[in-house]
Design an enzyme around this catalytic site. Structure first.
Site, PDB file in Angstrom:
ATOM      1  N   ASP A 487      -3.634  -0.375   2.735  1.00  0.00           N
ATOM      2  CA  ASP A 487      -2.970  -0.102   4.243  1.00  0.00           C
ATOM      3  C   ASP A 487      -4.056   0.477   4.866  1.00  0.00           C
ATOM      4  O   ASP A 487      -3.607   0.813   6.298  1.00  0.00           O
ATOM      5  CB  ASP A 487      -2.350   1.276   3.559  1.00  0.00           C
ATOM      6  CG  ASP A 487      -0.803   1.870   3.367  1.00  0.00           C
ATOM      7  OD1 ASP A 487      -0.110   0.089   3.696  1.00  0.00           O
ATOM      8  OD2 ASP A 487      -0.452   2.280   2.333  1.00  0.00           O
TER       9      ASP A 487
HETATM   10  C1  BGC Z   1      -4.550   6.580   2.600  1.00  0.00           C
HETATM   11  C2  BGC Z   1      -3.513   5.589   1.917  1.00  0.00           C
HETATM   12  C3  BGC Z   1      -2.282   5.503   1.706  1.00  0.00           C
HETATM   13  C4  BGC Z   1      -2.103   5.226   3.577  1.00  0.00           C
HETATM   14  C5  BGC Z   1      -0.280   5.467   3.741  1.00  0.00           C
HETATM   15  C6  BGC Z   1      -4.228   6.297   3.721  1.00  0.00           C
HETATM   16  O1  BGC Z   1      -4.105   7.506   4.784  1.00  0.00           O
HETATM   17  O2  BGC Z   1      -5.461   6.195   3.028  1.00  0.00           O
HETATM   18  O3  BGC Z   1      -4.359   5.583   0.433  1.00  0.00           O
HETATM   19  O4  BGC Z   1      -2.069   3.999   1.614  1.00  0.00           O
HETATM   20  O5  BGC Z   1      -2.809   6.430   4.143  1.00  0.00           O
HETATM   21  O6  BGC Z   1       0.241   6.935   3.245  1.00  0.00           O
HETATM   22  C1  NOJ Z   2      -2.047   4.363  -1.461  1.00  0.00           C
HETATM   23  C2  NOJ Z   2      -0.455   3.667  -1.326  1.00  0.00           C
HETATM   24  O1  NOJ Z   2       0.861   4.483  -1.394  1.00  0.00           O
HETATM   25  C3  NOJ Z   2      -0.707   2.088  -1.346  1.00  0.00           C
HETATM   26  O2  NOJ Z   2       0.532   2.174  -0.727  1.00  0.00           O
HETATM   27  C4  NOJ Z   2      -1.111   1.347  -1.401  1.00  0.00           C
HETATM   28  O3  NOJ Z   2      -1.463  -0.166  -1.672  1.00  0.00           O
HETATM   29  C5  NOJ Z   2      -2.956   1.628  -1.087  1.00  0.00           C
HETATM   30  N1  NOJ Z   2      -3.066   3.361  -1.123  1.00  0.00           N
HETATM   31  C6  NOJ Z   2      -3.859   1.611  -1.133  1.00  0.00           C
HETATM   32  O4  NOJ Z   2      -4.416   1.330   0.601  1.00  0.00           O
END
Ligand code: BGC
Ligand code: NOJ
Length: 814
Positions: A487
């Site tokens: 993400d």
């Molecule tokens: C986090 C991710 C997460 C994303 C969506 C980001 O701040 O680092 O791990 O998937 O937010 O909520």
């Molecule tokens: C947490 C999110 O819930 C997931 O959708 C994502 O793939 C990982 N972080 C990595 O960014």
């Protein structure tokens, strides 16, 4: 250093001192009513939706971190001494403390001045309430006169509003008290037809429902005035902060044990029967009273606890391993599937790190979570798939999230995470492999929940593939969109405005940046879809998806290979991400793990080289970091990944979610020793001995462990609600131990450390119980040479679907 131990027999983690590095939590409830509970009784409860139907108030990121919960207080009415039997919030000098986190229940026990108190918290199956069963024993030589106080703080239902809208909320709170039961009915006078109640099994001396009356002005939960004084003031809340507190007096003879039960619950009335008498403003309590009465009864409570145990026994029985490694057994047999069920129930909404007011159900998250729970709750998994597919868009893309209460796609987050739709294919394939229920492909499912737009689920999967085919970039590789699995790799975001969301900001038209990760995912999902097509007689489709898969694989070889590893992406300028050419972020874990897992590079040696590069550049004693070198500054064209300080989260943290992709990849090249080594590095039980470093719970996975660039290397964060649970469970059970459901049967294909003599595995699969004995006399990692089914020689390692009953399977490696 440890703060407790595993009691495998009772399936509990026993915390033996209250000062764990972080609050170590557990979940209560597995249907509609849920709570989180820390080892010192902190936490809160909600009905279905942690934001919109919050029963009790909890202040996140408090000081101390975990303050607010299901607190009991004791007072010795002879000496005037008071204490918290759960240690918090008074941090009393207890002579003994244990917290047993079990499957769906938590028992906190302690001793103070020879009074032993043991409280078990749980949610009975089929009910929307929680029980606190408190047992007090007088271990003194003389009688004890005690006062027991309960306490909870009500949340005014919408947790977000409750935490922000004080000008209104300080005036809306309302309660009723009848027969010692405290009813919380804020907003019941208007549009809500639900209320909460807090009841006690013993006759009460008094109650409080106004927080300040209980705590005293300028006081906190650590030293309530009413407890100190030894009496409550029967306060009735009008506005401000409604609470529930009971006072019970007990005289205990030496050696005597007494039990008091508290019930906290949620109840709804039909809209036209809210008040009793009709036309009044008094709660109609007719349907709730029998429920309360039932659970204030000790036998009913014990029965409900036994039923809960039986429920979990049933779920965990489906897959049980006995191996030479204790940490494998413990996680496979108890804690890993338990955590998978938590992700099914709670998704990413409520933990110590997820505030319950934020995210709904993620499309990619939920589809991946399903891989870890489909064998336990197949019918509910089926429904989850259909709910998810109904939020798919006509383009084949998907809302990134949907709200559990409405099951509608979330417009604030929107779509365009270009990996999303492919996870649906993996989930559906996993469901059919587990159940053999092909009918799911024919289910009529709408797009964007629009009536009239229904097509068979199979077409949803087709559109998922088409979504990517319609969005290919300059190299013919999939465009990344807002982000793929990572993400934080936001190649079209280019945000220079403080506070702007990396998730929803897009400043580029998105026609250039491509993802090799999605390419690997596409190779796998098209293979899976081809198999489904073939088995349902859609031979042309099958051939087409196979061809697409092969074509994408070639493109990865052509444009996605960097010489020693797979590239990560192309950015908006067409430059490489995750390449030797880069200054930072030269190699990423995701494409190495996922491409090899999908079978890419197995035939030309790339797979082995990519995995050797992972071992060389990314592996650490605490797990495999996400990329190297970490980004040392913010890069406008890379986005959130470079917003984190080096070593944390996606910027070279150890993301436990994608470590198992590498484990699976290692099994694909036959390296059982390395697969197990990686598995053990992040296995929570194996890290228990370094709890002072790891800091999170030793019985569940955390999303992240700080990477080698971080000053706190080895420190875990964001435990419980993470795709890590499902993928590690899949890696260890299906690929390392190698017991893998396939469309036509159960594949047995272990890839284990060569020194293992063997292992046994019990698996209930499509109605039969397979008792599998694997022997490894020649000490290999992989390769099944002989199989016997119920004593008879069986060709190959794909076990047939056997008739109901117990079957003995002998497997020899060599
Ligand atoms: C986090 C991710 C997460 C994303 C969506 C980001 O701040 O680092 O791990 O998937 O937010 O909520
Ligand atoms: C947490 C999110 O819930 C997931 O959708 C994502 O793939 C990982 N972080 C990595 O960014």
């Amino acid at each position: 250093m440890q703060f407790g131990y595993f009691d495998d027999e009772r399936r509990e983690y026993v915390i033996t001192r209250p000062d764990t590095p972080l609050p170590w939590i557990n979940y209560l409830g597995c249907e509609e009513y849920f709570g989180i509970i820390s080892h010192t009784a902190g936490g809160y409860s909600f009905f279905r939706d942690a934001r919109l139907r919050r029963l009790t108030r909890y202040r996140y990121n408090n000081a101390p971190l975990d303050l607010g919960g299901r607190y009991l207080y004791l007072r010795d009415d002879r000496s005037g001494q008071t204490w918290s039997p759960s240690w918090m919030p008074a941090r009393s000098a207890l002579s003994q403390f244990t917290c047993r986190h079990g499957l769906g229940y938590t028992t906190i026990a302690s001793t103070f001045d020879n009074i032993h108190v043991e409280t078990t918290y749980f949610v009975p199956l089929g009910e929307t309430l929680e029980i606190w069963r408190c047992r007090m024993t007088n271990q003194r030589a003389e009688p004890a006169d005690l006062s027991l106080f309960s306490s909870i703080e009500f949340c005014l239902w919408d947790a977000w509003d409750d935490a922000t809208n004080f000008q209104r909320n300080f005036s809306t709170g309302e309660v009723e008290i009848e027969d010692g039961v405290i009813y919380h009915k804020t907003e019941y006078r208007e549009r809500r037809n639900h209320f909460a109640y807090f009841a006690c099994s013993a006759p009460i001396e008094g109650f409080d429902t106004q927080r300040e009356a209980f705590l005293g002005a300028y006081r906190g939960w650590d030293a309530p005035l009413a407890v100190e004084r030894g009496s409550l003031s029967n306060s009735v809340a009008h506005g401000w902060q409604p609470i529930g507190a009971h006072h019970v007096r007990l005289s205990l003879a030496p050696g005597e044990t007494r039990e008091v039960i508290f019930v906290l619950g949620y109840h709804e009335n039909p809209k036209d029967q809210k008040f009793d008498p009709p036309g009044s403003q008094t709660l109609n309590k007719r349907t709730v009273k029998p429920v309360i009465a039932r659970y204030l009864d000790s036998h009913q409570v014990q029965q409900a606890l036994d039923d809960l145990r039986a429920y979990w026994d049933g779920l965990l029985r489906i897959q049980q391993a006995r191996t030479p490694n204790l940490h494998v057994d413990r996680m496979v047999n108890i804690w890993n599937p338990y955590q998978c069920m938590a992700t099914f129930n709670i998704s990413r909404s409520a933990s110590l790190y997820e505030s319950g007011i934020g995210r709904g159900l993620g499309f990619r998250d939920s589809n991946q979570d399903l891989l870890g729970f489909v064998h336990m709750v197949p019918e509910r998994a089926r429904q989850r798939i259909l709910d998810l597919a109904a939020t798919q868009l006509p383009s084949g893309g998907a809302y990134h999230q949907y709200q559990p209460l409405t099951k509608r796609g979330n417009n604030d987050i929107g779509s365009n995470f270009n990996d999303d739709p492919h996870w649906l294919i993996l989930a559906v394939a996993a469901y059919i492999k587990e159940t053999g229920d092909w009918s799911i492909l024919d289910e009529a499912v709408p797009y964007d929940n629009l009536p009239g737009s229904e097509t068979p689920l199979y077409e949803h999967l087709q559109r998922a593939v088409q979504y990517t085919l319609d969005r290919l970039g300059p190299h013919g590789l999939p465009l990344i969109g807002r982000a793929d699995w990572n993400d934080c790799l936001n190649l079209n975001c280019f945000s220079d405005t403080p506070g702007q969301s990396f998730q929803t900001t897009t400043n580029k038209d998105g026609k250039v940046a491509e993802s090799i990760f999605i390419a690997g995912l596409f190779v796998l999902s098209t293979q899976e879809l081809a198999a489904l097509a073939e088995r349902t007689g859609r031979l042309e489709d099958a051939a087409r998806y196979r061809a697409e898969s092969a074509r994408m694989r070639e493109l990865i070889y052509q444009y996605g290979w960097d010489g020693e590893w797979f590239l990560r992406a192309y950015d908006d300028f067409g430059n490489k991400v995750g390449s030797q050419e880069c200054q930072e972020g030269k190699i990423f874990i995701e494409p190495q793990g996922f491409c090899v897992l999908a079978g890419v590079g197995l035939e030309n040696g790339y797979a082995q080289r990519a995995l050797d590069s992972v071992a060389r550049w990314l592996a650490t004693p605490h797990g495999i970091v996400l990329q190297q070198p970490a980004y040392s500054r913010y890069y406008l064209h890379l986005g959130e990944i470079s917003s984190y300080p080096p070593g944390y989260k996606e910027n070279a943290g150890i993301f436990c979610h994608n470590n198992p992709w590498v484990m699976i990849a290692e099994t694909r090249v036959g390296n059982g020793a390395r697969a197990m080594e990686y598995y053990l590095r992040i296995n929570p039980s194996n890290r228990e001995a370094i709890s002072e470093v790891h800091r999170c719970e030793p019985y569940v996975y955390a999303q992240m462990i700080a990477g080698k660039d971080a000053p706190t290397h080895g420190e875990a964060k964001n435990s419980w609600l993470t795709g890590t649970a499902a993928w590690n469970y899949v890696a260890i059970t299906q690929w390392i131990l190698g017991v893998r459901p396939e469309l036509d049967g159960l594949r047995i294909d272990p890839c284990i450390p060569p020194e293992w003599e063997g292992f046994t595995f019990r698996r209930i699969f499509r109605g039969a119980e397979y008792v599998i004995e694997v022997r490894n006399p020649r000490h290999v990692s992989k390769g099944v040479t002989a199989v016997r089914v119920d004593g008879k020689v069986w060709q190959g390692n794909l076990l047939p679907i056997l008739p109901p009953g117990v079957h003995t399977i002998e497997v020899e490696l060599g």
